[in-house]
Design an enzyme around this catalytic site. Structure first.
Site, PDB file in Angstrom:
ATOM      1  N   HIS A   1       0.829  -1.222   0.000  1.00 42.28           N
ATOM      2  CA  HIS A   1       0.000   0.000   0.000  1.00 42.28           C
ATOM      3  C   HIS A   1       0.857   1.263   0.000  1.00 42.28           C
ATOM      4  O   HIS A   1       0.434   2.299   0.507  1.00 42.28           O
ATOM      5  CB  HIS A   1      -0.943   0.047   1.217  1.00 42.28           C
TER       6      HIS A   1
ATOM      7  N   SER B   1      15.757  20.933 -16.867  1.00 42.00           N
ATOM      8  CA  SER B   1      14.600  21.778 -17.132  1.00 42.00           C
ATOM      9  C   SER B   1      15.065  23.043 -17.827  1.00 42.00           C
ATOM     10  O   SER B   1      16.152  23.545 -17.545  1.00 42.00           O
ATOM     11  CB  SER B   1      13.919  22.116 -15.813  1.00 42.00           C
TER      12      SER B   1
ATOM     13  N   LYS C   1      16.899  21.180 -11.667  1.00 34.66           N
ATOM     14  CA  LYS C   1      16.175  19.946 -11.990  1.00 34.66           C
ATOM     15  C   LYS C   1      17.034  18.880 -12.670  1.00 34.66           C
ATOM     16  O   LYS C   1      17.868  19.172 -13.503  1.00 34.66           O
ATOM     17  CB  LYS C   1      14.980  20.247 -12.894  1.00 34.66           C
TER      18      LYS C   1
ATOM     19  N   GLU D   1       9.906   7.988 -17.221  1.00 36.62           N
ATOM     20  CA  GLU D   1       8.557   8.508 -17.461  1.00 36.62           C
ATOM     21  C   GLU D   1       8.068   8.128 -18.855  1.00 36.62           C
ATOM     22  O   GLU D   1       6.899   7.794 -19.054  1.00 36.62           O
ATOM     23  CB  GLU D   1       8.545  10.029 -17.289  1.00 36.62           C
TER      24      GLU D   1
END
Ligand code: ARG
Length: 473
Positions: free
Chosen positions: A156, A277, A283, A290
């Site tokens: 979970h 970025s 970043k 992804e």
């Protein structure tokens, strides 16, 4: 441009219709299969006395020249010629004249495109097998390299029990190991030859399909010509396989993304596998993970698309079936990049074992072990569970963890606790104690690696046997 099928037409094809119906933009990828199939067909035709040996020689020489041109990138594909089959046949006839016009004797584009696709899928099985084995090896390497590292295991998404980081990695090994097994079914489905089915009913020429079967290294021939040109089960099996691999890759990507957040800080991906970025200088984004996660949806889409496309088709060939290829090719490319880059990413990531361990020293992942301690002393497990639950609650109120309690505190909770409780619920003990067959104890994970290596050897032998059959060694 004059069509190879233009005889009964009085008018040229509408330009938009040509663009809409053409498949050359994607099926040119199968040129090697198409040429191999045509060479085998011409050889068989000559052996059976259907065309002359001289014609067959000219055809084969002409096809070899075309293959060289396509290899070199100098072949000019034409949309007006619709697909790879007619592009090659037209160029052949332009080059060698009449003999080229005899190549299509006793054959249809329906069995021709089917045999090409069967060969393409067989070849892709080998490609996918190599990628999966490399991924399995990467997981084994990482699991070996960080074999001491202990991390929180989750259910979970809540910390549950400590596990070895290597155990976590070997769970993914098991998934990709199962994926390899699916390849066997795909290979078997694709390893049946449709050539000779003609358009749908067979042919009146005295062809011998065992000759082409032999030349193209197929294990068997379709029993039924109508099934031969209508069947796309092997493509569907491939897309199902691809969907499963992507689902596994996507779960792994998701974990790598979460683990590389500042909040988790369990791993650091190599700079070479991340991007920055355009506005936020600090970043470092896990774009590859992804994208793998993102592209999974599109591979499922290809499976759904083909299943849906096939479901209403009457026998035998329908032009709808030209839609079988783009999804397949995209799946091959997506798996190629997804598997190879992810394997590379695993090999180069940094695992912050110290931090994972620190996290565990600060939480209740050893609560099960505390309950087990009591149960092993005779307290019914349910009761032990309630006692430890209350102890956890007590700790939360005090702002400490179980191992911060004194022996006196423990005895206050239950008279069964003794001095050895501190060792029993230490984090390394939580790991070492789980030594049942599939458990996370170091020796069990070591055994998984040993079995994993043995399994890879079997898989490598399988790949070798397939490559031998296809004369690809
Ligand atoms: N380009 C076609 C395909 O990929 C080849 C088969 C065409 N057959 C036909 N009868 N139009 O499906």
């Amino acid at each position: 441009m004059a069509k190879l099928w233009g005889g009964r037409f009085t008018k040229g094809t509408d330009k938009a219709v040509e663009d809409f119906t053409s498949s050359i933009a994607f099926d040119s990828r199968m040129y090697k299969e198409d040429i191999a199939g045509s060479k085998a067909h011409a050889t068989m035709l000559a052996k059976q006395g259907i065309i002359s040996g001289i014609d067959a020689k000219a055809i084969i020489k002409g096809l070899d020249a075309i293959e060289k041109q396509i290899d070199a990138g100098t072949f000019d594909f034409s949309v007006a010629l619709e697909d790879i089959h007619m592009n090659i046949e037209k160029r052949l006839t332009d080059a060698i004249g009449e003999a080229g016009g005899r190549l299509h004797t006793g054959r249809s584009r329906n069995d021709q495109c089917a045999v090409d696709l069967h060969m393409y899928v067989r070849k892709s099985v080998l490609h996918m097998g190599e990628l999966l084995i490399d991924m399995e090896k990467a997981l084994l390497e990482v699991s070996e390299k960080y074999k001491e590292v202990i991390m929180p295991g989750y259910t979970h998404m809540q910390r549950a029990q400590p596990v070895l980081f290597a155990h976590h990695m070997m769970a993914y090994f098991s998934m990709f190991n199962r994926d390899f097994k699916r390849l066997g079914l795909i290979f078997d489905y694709a390893d049946v030859m449709p050539l000779g089915a003609g358009a749908l009913a067979g042919t009146t020429y005295p062809i011998d399909q065992t000759i082409t079967q032999d030349l193209l290294h197929f294990s068997s021939i379709y029993e039924n010509s109508m099934d031969a040109v209508s069947d796309r089960d092997y493509v569907l099996e491939f897309l199902h396989f691809a969907s499963m691999v992507m689902m596994h890759l996507s779960r792994l990507s998701e974990e790598l993304i979460i683990w590389s957040t500042n909040e988790f800080n369990f791993i650091e991906l190599d700079d070479a596998h991340c991007t920055g970025s355009s506005i936020m200088p600090q970043k470092k984004n896990p774009d590859v993970c992804e994208l793998v996660r993102g592209k999974t949806g599109r591979i499922y889409g290809h499976l759904m698309g083909l299943l849906t496309m096939m479901k209403g088709l009457p026998l035998t060939y329908d032009k709808d079936m030209q839609e079988d290829k783009e999804g397949l090719f995209d799946a091959v490319d997506t798996l190629h990049f997804g598997l190879s880059i992810t394997a590379d990413m695993l090999r180069h990531m940094k695992v912050n074992g110290d931090h994972m361990r620190k996290v565990l020293d600060d939480d209740f992942s050893n609560a099960t072990d505390m309950a087990d301690y009591l149960a092993k002393k005779g307290v019914p497990f349910r009761e032990a569970h309630a006692i430890v639950g209350a102890a956890v609650q007590h700790c939360i109120e005090k702002g400490c963890v179980l191992l911060d309690l004194s022996l006196e505190d423990f005895k206050g909770i239950s008279p069964y606790f003794e001095e050895d409780i501190f060792n029993a619920i230490s984090i390394p003990a939580c790991i070492a104690g789980r030594k049942n067959y599939s458990g996370t104890a170091p020796e069990c994970v070591e055994r998984q690696r040993v079995h994993g290596k043995a399994s890879i050897e079997v898989q490598e032998k399988q790949l070798h046997a397939w490559a031998e059959q296809l004369h690809m060694l």
